[in-house]
Design an enzyme around this catalytic site. Structure first.
Site, PDB file in Angstrom:
ATOM      1  CG  HIS A   7      -2.455  -8.412  -0.066  1.00  0.00           C
ATOM      2  ND1 HIS A   7      -1.340  -7.763  -0.514  1.00  0.00           N
ATOM      3  CD2 HIS A   7      -2.229  -8.653   1.242  1.00  0.00           C
ATOM      4  CE1 HIS A   7      -0.480  -7.607   0.477  1.00  0.00           C
ATOM      5  NE2 HIS A   7      -1.003  -8.155   1.548  1.00  0.00           N
ATOM      6  CE1 TYR A  13       1.949 -11.454   2.499  1.00  0.00           C
ATOM      7  CE2 TYR A  13       1.980 -10.412   0.338  1.00  0.00           C
ATOM      8  CZ  TYR A  13       2.012 -10.315   1.714  1.00  0.00           C
ATOM      9  OH  TYR A  13       2.128  -9.087   2.309  1.00  0.00           O
ATOM     10  NE  ARG A  60       4.282  -4.956  -1.415  1.00  0.00           N
ATOM     11  CZ  ARG A  60       3.712  -5.770  -0.529  1.00  0.00           C
ATOM     12  NH1 ARG A  60       2.611  -6.429  -0.861  1.00  0.00           N
ATOM     13  NH2 ARG A  60       4.233  -5.930   0.677  1.00  0.00           N
TER      14      ARG A  60
END
Length: 881
Positions: free
Chosen positions: A298, A307, A361
């Protein structure tokens, strides 16, 4: 004025094993004209496969479903039963054709209405895959419970469901692509592709055009792509996302017999393995692994633990898929993945627990921490298959240590590959393989390219989270991580050996802790609102009339709402052997700056931070934290949280301490004191911490019990209350502070007596705690550490820096001095420092370092351009009489 539209965002899916319920008699499926001759994977070997594409398909089928030989192993009984029980639950909720339409509502499965909610469409395809998986997962006949292996009725239902979903919800491009892009380009295609792979023969027999039709539609849904394929310039097709899409396309190419599709997808996935050079960004891509072990997704989020593990898992699958085919890339992929494991993943895992600082997150999700590491362990087992015998044994020893130190109920049921479960058990039960940490017990990692610092010792780990104009302060998205405001402002996490870390951290920690009192942070006293609170329940800010065009996945949403970077450039640190110094100058989010400049909509809310310079000096027994230049131009009260330790409701916490006027303190303690030292522990293992305060200052001490719902931090979490205890130490800097400061020493695992003893004879001395310089000396180690925050010349303890710098100096036993220097801004072309030393002589220096010596000092010049925050070293010999 905001223009509102109806849109749905993705939330992570939780796979649940449902209760077994009988299959209803009334079913609908495609009638077979002849008995199925499906591929029985256990009767085929690579040696007998003549078609290269059959090798790819067979490799992946066996990875997903095993084969008769593999599945006959009793170690897999629980996993196999789970697969078939899950299919039974899905079959129970599978609707016959006459029940799929009720009024305007259509559903393939009970309670999953389709047409507007992409989560439900994704779940429908997932359920079909789970049914297909059971149909192709061999189960021994003597194993109790339901068995759907090669069950024609189940297979026909899956094909019928694929056909019905395609006709009603996937074929029409005008009706599709609502909600989050991820489902259309990755999530749904992943389940479709795996289902078609497992049932290829039957689909081609009963619905011969379905595979071609689905692949053609999936290409059209690749709207962030280019001409129906991956676009390496697209910000959506990077890192783990790119690997996901490319792996799907490899299998699709094998199903279609399209070699060009396969080779192109392989070329695309190989780009993920290239080390990212921030000074030579290709295709605008910043997602991936960096030279110092950092991983970013991101654009600017430190993401190794979420990720990063997804990427690792997908790459491992790719290695397996291509294995022993002409497309095999093990010689490229395996060495790179091995390096990722040791330099990227292992340092952020402590006793089987994934650290909070690299999870974006996902820290708000339940079940993280220990479970995050399961995927990495599975990957390590897979990689060990492709290494030399010596390297394989070392890696097996490492993964055995991680698995054995895991404090949760380790479940191989979360592994994807059946074969890996067996191999993992072989490793754990092999007495010849000794559990070994795999990385140095005493080590320091300056992950400056993702603004994170990790300091490891055998009995504890310290993780320090920073941010800058390069790296995001936090990540919020899709209603996840609702109160993240200070996660990147010097927040730290102290993990103590022997502790079940879920009792100190994890989702319950973030749900119950005061978000303005994260350990290590200095914040203004004010009440901030979450994104849904600010924008009428919306999970994002919406304003399509503004020139920046704010919508759910716009670049402006990313920049200002989802993962904003800071405005400060000082965020870095230096490493000298197993020790380190790290620092940050607090800055505002970029949105606050741009809001003041009139660049953003008036109703887009941005908050201003306090100002401070913050440092950590990381040794063996002592962790020294300092702050200076604390102020607030808005005139608010400002507080610093020294520590805020969570412990379970059934644990008893004990606090003891002593003030500078020799007053002893014992529980219960709530108040403000001139503390000299303090000790905290509970009646559980791995909770004991000492604190020493080298400078007399007022310290607030509290012990509270907090009850909150875990959906406080994530909208899709259940509304379940949890109750936790907190021991909190903090400093109130007052209203509108001017150049306030603090300093304290954390003593991990120290008991009361040892803490008291240390306070009377500390080995740490504060050399400077000004707005310009933080400096500490550890007399026991013969080391000094410095953070110079000013561009101007500053001198402390015989060290002069002419620019911003992080520095460590160690007096060695052989009459030499080693100096380590790093650029904490990652932007300086040149650095210069001067050190007073008797009759110095140059012994060794890193490339780019030059020293001019005189009788009493050495002038050191460093070519630091594009050095990415790495540590330069120079060793000087002292020739004093």
């Amino acid at each position: 004025m905001r223009k509102k539209i109806k849109i749905f965002l993705a939330s992570s899916l939780t796979l649940t094993t449902f209760l077994t319920i009988p299959i209803p008699d009334s079913t609908s499926y495609v009638k077979a004209s002849e008995k199925s001759n499906s591929i029985v994977v256990n009767n085929t070997s690579n040696a007998n496969v003549s078609n290269e594409m059959d090798i790819l398909k067979l490799n992946y089928r066996e990875y997903l479903a095993g084969n008769e030989s593999i599945n006959s192993n009793h170690l897999l009984d629980s996993k196999i039963n789970s697969v078939h029980n899950t299919a039974k639950a899905r079959l129970t909720s599978f609707l016959p054709i006459e029940d799929r339409v009720k009024g305007e509502e259509k559903s393939l499965f009970k309670n999953l209405p389709l047409g507007e909610n992409v989560n439900n469409l994704n779940s429908s395809y997932l359920y079909l895959y789970q049914m297909a998986l059971a149909a192709k997962t061999y189960k021994r006949t003597d194993l109790s419970g339901v068995n759907y292996y090669q069950n024609e009725e189940t297979i026909h239902k899956v094909i019928d469901g694929l056909d019905w979903l395609y006709t009603n919800f996937f074929e029409d491009q005008e009706k599709g692509y609502y909600g989050n892009w991820y489902f259309w380009e990755i999530g749904i295609p992943m389940n479709i592709t795996k289902t078609m792979l497992l049932l290829e023969d039957e689909i081609k027999r009963y619905k011969p055009h379905l595979i071609d039709s689905y692949v053609a539609s999936m290409d059209q849904y690749l709207r962030n792509g280019k001409n129906g394929d991956i676009d390496l310039d697209s910000r959506f097709h990077r890192g783990a996302n790119l690997a996901d899409i490319a792996t799907n396309r490899i299998i699709q190419g094998a199903l279609l017999g399209n070699e060009e599709r396969i080779t192109t997808a392989i070329d695309h996935i190989l780009t993920v393995f290239k080390t990212i050079d921030p000074h030579n960004i290709v295709n605008g891509n910043t997602a991936g692994f960096y030279e110092d072990g950092s991983f970013i997704q991101h654009q600017s989020v430190a993401y190794t633990g979420s990720y990063g593990k997804v990427l690792l898992n997908r790459v491992i699958q790719t290695i397996r898929i291509l294995n022993n085919s002409k497309y095999d890339k093990k010689e490229i992929l395996v060495p790179t993945v091995k390096d990722w494991i040791y330099n990227g993943f292992s340092p952020v895992i402590f006793e089987g627990y994934m650290m909070e600082i690299v999870k974006g997150r996902s820290i708000s999700r339940t079940g993280t921490g220990y479970q995050d590491v399961f995927t990495i362990i599975e990957a390590m087992v897979e990689v060990s298959n492709y290494l030399s015998d010596e390297e394989s044994e070392i890696l097996k020893s490492h993964l055995k240590y991680i698995a054995n130190s895991n404090k949760s109920s380790f479940s191989t049921g979360l592994f994807t590959s059946f074969e890996t479960i067996i191999k993992f058990n072989d490793i754990l039960t092999d007495p010849a393989i000794e559990a070994n940490k795999g990385i140095d017990e005493n080590s320091h990692y300056a992950f400056n390219l993702m603004d994170k610092t990790v300091h490891l010792r055998n009995s504890y780990a310290f993780a320090f989270s920073r941010s800058s104009n390069r790296i995001s302060k936090y990540e919020y998205m899709s209603g996840e991580n609702l109160m993240p405001w200070f996660h990147g402002d010097g927040a730290y996490y102290l993990y103590l050996s022997g502790r079940d870390q879920t009792k100190s951290f994890g989702s319950h920690y973030f749900a119950t802790i005061d978000p303005y009192k994260l350990p290590g942070t200095t914040v203004p006293v004010e009440e901030r609102k979450t994104v849904p609170q600010l924008y009428d329940g919306m999970l994002f800010y919406l304003n399509t009339e503004h020139p920046l065009n704010f919508h759910s996945s716009s670049e402006s949403q990313n920049k200002y709402v989802y993962f904003p970077v800071g405005t400060n450039d000082y965020s870095g640190g230096v490493k000298l052997g197993e020790y380190g110094v790290s620092g940050i100058q607090l800055g505002d989010e970029v949105g606050y700056r741009d809001k003041q400049a009139g660049l953003l909509p008036e109703d887009l809310v941005m908050y201003k931070n306090a100002e401070a310079n913050k440092s950590v000096f990381l040794f063996d027994d002592e962790l020294v934290l300092m702050g200076s230049g604390i102020k607030d131009e808005m005139g608010r009260d400002v507080i610093t949280t020294i520590d805020n330790r969570m412990f379970a409701e059934n644990e008893t916490g004990t606090i003891t301490g002593e003030t500078y006027d020799d007053r002893r303190l014992n529980d219960p303690i709530n108040g403000e004191y001139d503390l000299k030292w303090m000790n905290f522990k509970t009646d559980a293992e791995g909770t004991q911490v000492g604190y020493y305060f080298p400078e007399n200052s007022k310290i607030n001490v509290t012990k509270d019990t907090v009850t909150e719902s875990i959906n406080r931090i994530r909208t899709s979490n259940p509304d379940t209350n949890v109750t936790k205890n907190f021991f909190t130490l903090g400093i109130d800097h007052g209203k509108d502070p001017e150049n306030e400061k603090y300093a304290y020493v954390i003593l991990p695992n120290f008991d009361e007596a040892k803490t008291n003893e240390y306070s009377n004879n500390p080995s740490v001395k504060i050399l400077s705690n000004t707005e310009n310089v933080h400096a500490v000396e550890n007399t026991k180690l013969g080391m000094k550490g410095f953070n110079f925050f000013s561009d101007k010349k500053n001198t402390v303890s015989n060290v002069t820096s002419f620019n911003k710098a992080s520095i460590m100096i160690k007096n060695n036993h052989n009459g030499t001095v080693t100096i380590a220097v790093s650029d904490p801004t990652l932007s300086l072309d040149k650095m210069k420092l001067e050190i007073v030393i008797p009759d110095p002589e140059l012994v060794a220096a890193s490339e780019g370092v030059k020293a001019s010596v005189s009788r009493k000092k050495a002038l050191i010049k460093i070519d630091s351009k594009n050095s990415n925050g790495k540590s330069f070293e120079i060793t000087l010999k002292m020739n004093a009489d």
